[in-house]
Design a protein around this motif. Structure first.
Motif, short mmCIF file in Angstrom:
data_model
loop_
_atom_site.label_atom_id
_atom_site.label_comp_id
_atom_site.label_asym_id
_atom_site.label_seq_id
_atom_site.Cartn_x
_atom_site.Cartn_y
_atom_site.Cartn_z
N ILE A 4 0.81 -1.24 -0.12
CA ILE A 4 0.05 0.17 0.12
C ILE A 4 1.06 1.12 -0.08
O ILE A 4 1.71 1.35 0.85
CB ILE A 4 -0.89 0.10 1.33
N TYR A 5 0.72 2.07 -0.97
CA TYR A 5 1.43 3.47 -1.01
C TYR A 5 0.48 4.62 -0.87
O TYR A 5 -0.56 4.33 -1.43
CB TYR A 5 2.24 3.45 -2.40
N ASP A 49 0.12 -1.70 -8.97
CA ASP A 49 -0.96 -2.15 -10.12
C ASP A 49 -2.06 -1.28 -10.30
O ASP A 49 -2.54 -1.31 -11.45
CB ASP A 49 -1.45 -3.61 -9.36
N GLN A 50 -2.48 -0.80 -9.25
CA GLN A 50 -3.55 0.36 -9.35
C GLN A 50 -3.41 1.80 -8.80
O GLN A 50 -2.26 1.62 -7.83
CB GLN A 50 -4.90 -0.18 -8.83
N CYS A 51 -3.67 2.79 -9.18
CA CYS A 51 -3.47 3.86 -8.57
C CYS A 51 -4.99 4.80 -8.58
O CYS A 51 -5.56 5.03 -9.48
CB CYS A 51 -2.60 4.95 -9.27
N ARG A 102 -1.78 -6.47 -6.53
CA ARG A 102 -0.62 -6.82 -5.36
C ARG A 102 -0.27 -5.50 -4.60
O ARG A 102 0.15 -5.51 -3.46
CB ARG A 102 0.53 -7.32 -6.27
N SER A 103 -0.48 -4.38 -5.41
CA SER A 103 -0.06 -3.05 -4.87
C SER A 103 -0.74 -2.06 -5.24
O SER A 103 -1.32 -2.09 -6.56
CB SER A 103 1.44 -2.76 -5.34
N PHE A 138 5.23 10.47 0.65
CA PHE A 138 5.00 9.23 0.25
C PHE A 138 5.33 8.18 1.41
O PHE A 138 6.30 8.20 1.84
CB PHE A 138 6.07 8.88 -1.00
N LEU A 139 4.34 7.33 1.52
CA LEU A 139 4.27 6.23 2.63
C LEU A 139 4.01 4.84 2.10
O LEU A 139 3.23 4.86 1.19
CB LEU A 139 3.43 6.51 3.69
N GLY A 140 4.99 3.96 1.94
CA GLY A 140 4.91 2.44 1.78
C GLY A 140 4.90 1.66 2.92
O GLY A 140 5.52 1.67 3.76
#
Length: 170
Positions: A4-5, A49-51, A102-103, A138-140
């Motif tokens: 998760i970003y 994968d998605q934004c 996945r992300s 930006f957080l991952g």
């Protein structure tokens, strides 16, 4: 493993009149922050994968600035429910993702993003994990389950927290 970003939009313009908050765009400083973020992400090799992007002008411009030079980033999916969303709203959005994702990157606003990130790592505690979650941060996070429906407070590990340097003046 899921990722998760969370990306907060760049600094917005407050000096010009706008009919609605959704119309507020990036300030000069916000554009510079977005450029610094783009340089960081170009080197980092993070992939989504998605934004999912809030419909506000400032979130759209922030993500557009990234995609200008980072072609591996997907087209944004504009989600009305990300604007003014609190952490529970954002968790609900994440629960709705297909397992094949996945992300994901959420581009949105505070305090929702900060509260979501903090609660996913610490659980539902009173204090935030962050002293500050400034514009263009930006957080991952990583999540070890296979289904987004299993995402819960305290279930994530912190991977990265990037803050733009002091650019311009407040």
């Amino acid at each position: 493993m899921k990722h998760i970003y969370l990306l907060r939009h760049g600094k917005s313009e407050w000096d010009l009149p706008y009919e609605t908050d959704l119309e507020r765009t990036l300030s000069r400083r916000g554009k510079e922050q977005s450029k610094a973020l783009r340089e960081y992400l170009k080197e980092s090799r993070f992939e989504f994968d998605q934004c999912l992007v809030s419909p506000s002008e400032r979130t759209l411009k922030t993500y557009s600035s990234l995609r200008k030079e980072i072609l591996r980033f997907p087209k944004p999916e504009i989600r009305e429910n990300l604007y003014d969303a609190d952490k529970e709203d954002l968790l609900f959005v994440l629960h709705g993702l297909p397992s094949s994702t996945r992300s994901v990157c959420l581009v949105g606003h505070n305090p929702g993003l900060e509260e979501l990130g903090s609660s996913l790592v610490l659980g539902e505690k009173e204090k935030s994990l962050f002293q500050k979650f400034p514009t263009a941060s930006f957080l991952g996070l990583s999540f070890s389950e296979d289904s987004w429906k299993n995402l819960s407070w305290g279930s994530c590990q912190l991977v990265v927290f990037w803050i733009p340097g002091q650019i311009g003046k407040e």
